[in-house]
Write a protein that holds these residues in place. Structure first.
Motif, PDB file in Angstrom:
ATOM      1  N   GLU A 223      49.337  31.959  47.500  1.00  0.00           N
ATOM      2  CA  GLU A 223      48.778  31.524  46.217  1.00  0.00           C
ATOM      3  C   GLU A 223      47.536  32.344  45.842  1.00  0.00           C
ATOM      4  O   GLU A 223      47.257  32.572  44.655  1.00  0.00           O
ATOM      5  N   GLN A 224      46.791  32.823  46.860  1.00  0.00           N
ATOM      6  CA  GLN A 224      45.654  33.705  46.579  1.00  0.00           C
ATOM      7  C   GLN A 224      46.128  35.079  46.109  1.00  0.00           C
ATOM      8  O   GLN A 224      45.531  35.683  45.215  1.00  0.00           O
TER       9      GLN A 224
ATOM     10  N   GLU B  69      47.002  34.744  42.441  1.00  0.00           N
ATOM     11  CA  GLU B  69      45.794  34.690  41.612  1.00  0.00           C
ATOM     12  C   GLU B  69      45.171  36.081  41.497  1.00  0.00           C
ATOM     13  O   GLU B  69      44.741  36.505  40.419  1.00  0.00           O
TER      14      GLU B  69
ATOM     15  N   LYS C 113      47.174  38.297  39.090  1.00  0.00           N
ATOM     16  CA  LYS C 113      46.895  37.986  37.689  1.00  0.00           C
ATOM     17  C   LYS C 113      45.598  38.633  37.202  1.00  0.00           C
ATOM     18  O   LYS C 113      45.452  38.941  36.019  1.00  0.00           O
ATOM     19  N   ARG C 114      44.680  38.844  38.123  1.00  0.00           N
ATOM     20  CA  ARG C 114      43.365  39.374  37.752  1.00  0.00           C
ATOM     21  C   ARG C 114      43.144  40.801  38.267  1.00  0.00           C
ATOM     22  O   ARG C 114      42.007  41.264  38.368  1.00  0.00           O
TER      23      ARG C 114
END
Length: 277
Positions: free
Chosen positions: A198-199, A202, A205-206
């Motif tokens: 999940e990290q 994230e 996405k960035r």
């Protein structure tokens, strides 16, 4: 001296870096990553459209063991030497944590050293890279291949991207102090290294936030973050996810995408380029 800034100038799409594992125990290819077949695989990736190759002689998958520098040199240097003979114009990167391996490869004018340890394993790697006139990839990681999955290394608070950028910035300071020009540094977010799935998502996405540091190289080909999302435990079955994520990286202006499946990613990028023209 290899000038990264010049190499990337005018590029209107991400460059595709083909992965050539010469380890014999790659996380994605297993025994098919044998050093004995590495030259054939390297030539095939170039023929399929790879702009450059990343050659590695030591697996850094979770749980992998450290091998002696001499053994790693024996896996990668003969391959580099032969590629220089048969494809002298090929742009070559060496995926290593060790200054001895980098120095041996730099004798054959490799253009890039790709350090998955972000100079934590062998700080002399930056000095050797600078002396050899090569560019340096700083790939974010914490811990070691044996410990990177420990919870302590996966704690980024509530800002994984901010932490990654800050730690890469510190690694860049070390590299520049050792003589690597700032404009010869590339930054890799290190998907899968000391990060939970999940990290990783994230961070993906960035990923464009890394551009505050400089040009970005990203490698998420066949990685566990894709398997986690898609329910695909076999890395070889993660091609569709790899292509989709590669197109996202292209949309975020990532300069270099590191992949196993060169032909398929190149085809997808050509379609994207046509649609955007």
């Amino acid at each position: 001296m290899f000038e990264l800034e010049t190499y990337l100038a005018g590029v209107h799409r991400p460059l595709v870096m083909g992965i050539v594992n010469a380890t014999g125990d790659s996380f994605s290819e297993g025994s098919a990553s044998s050093p004995e077949t590495a030259l054939d695989r390297a030539l095939r990736l170039l023929d399929e459209g790879a702009d450059l190759l990343d050659i590695g002689g030591e697996s850094t998958r979770p749980g992998s063991a450290v091998i002696p520098p001499a053994e790693e040199i024996g896996r990668v240097v003969p391959l580099v030497r032969e590629l220089r003979r048969v494809r002298p114009s090929a742009v070559l990167s060496i995926d290593t944590r060790k200054s001895e391996v980098a120095a041996a490869a730099l004798e054959y004018r490799v253009e890039i050293i790709n350090d998955v340890a972000m100079l934590r394993y062998d700080p002399r790697l930056a000095e050797v890279t600078a002396a050899g006139g090569a560019a340096l990839v700083l790939s974010h990681s914490r811990g070691t291949p044996q410990t990177m999955r420990d919870p302590v290394w996966c704690d980024y608070g509530d800002d994984v991207a901010g932490s990654v950028v800050a730690e890469l910035k510190e690694a860049a300071r070390v590299a520049i102090a050792a003589g690597v020009p700032e404009n010869n540094l590339l930054y890799d977010p290190g998907f899968g290294f000391a990060k939970r799935p999940e990290q990783d998502w994230e961070l993906l996405k960035r990923v464009d936030e890394l551009h505050e540091l400089g040009p970005v190289l990203a490698g998420l080909s066949r990685k566990s973050m894709l398997g986690w999302l898609l329910g695909q435990p076999d890395p070889a079955e993660r091609l569709a996810g790899t292509v989709a994520a590669s197109l996202f990286l292209a949309d975020r202006s990532v300069e270099i995408i590191r992949v196993h499946d060169v032909r398929q990613v190149c085809d997808a990028l050509k379609v994207r380029e046509k649609l955007l023209s």
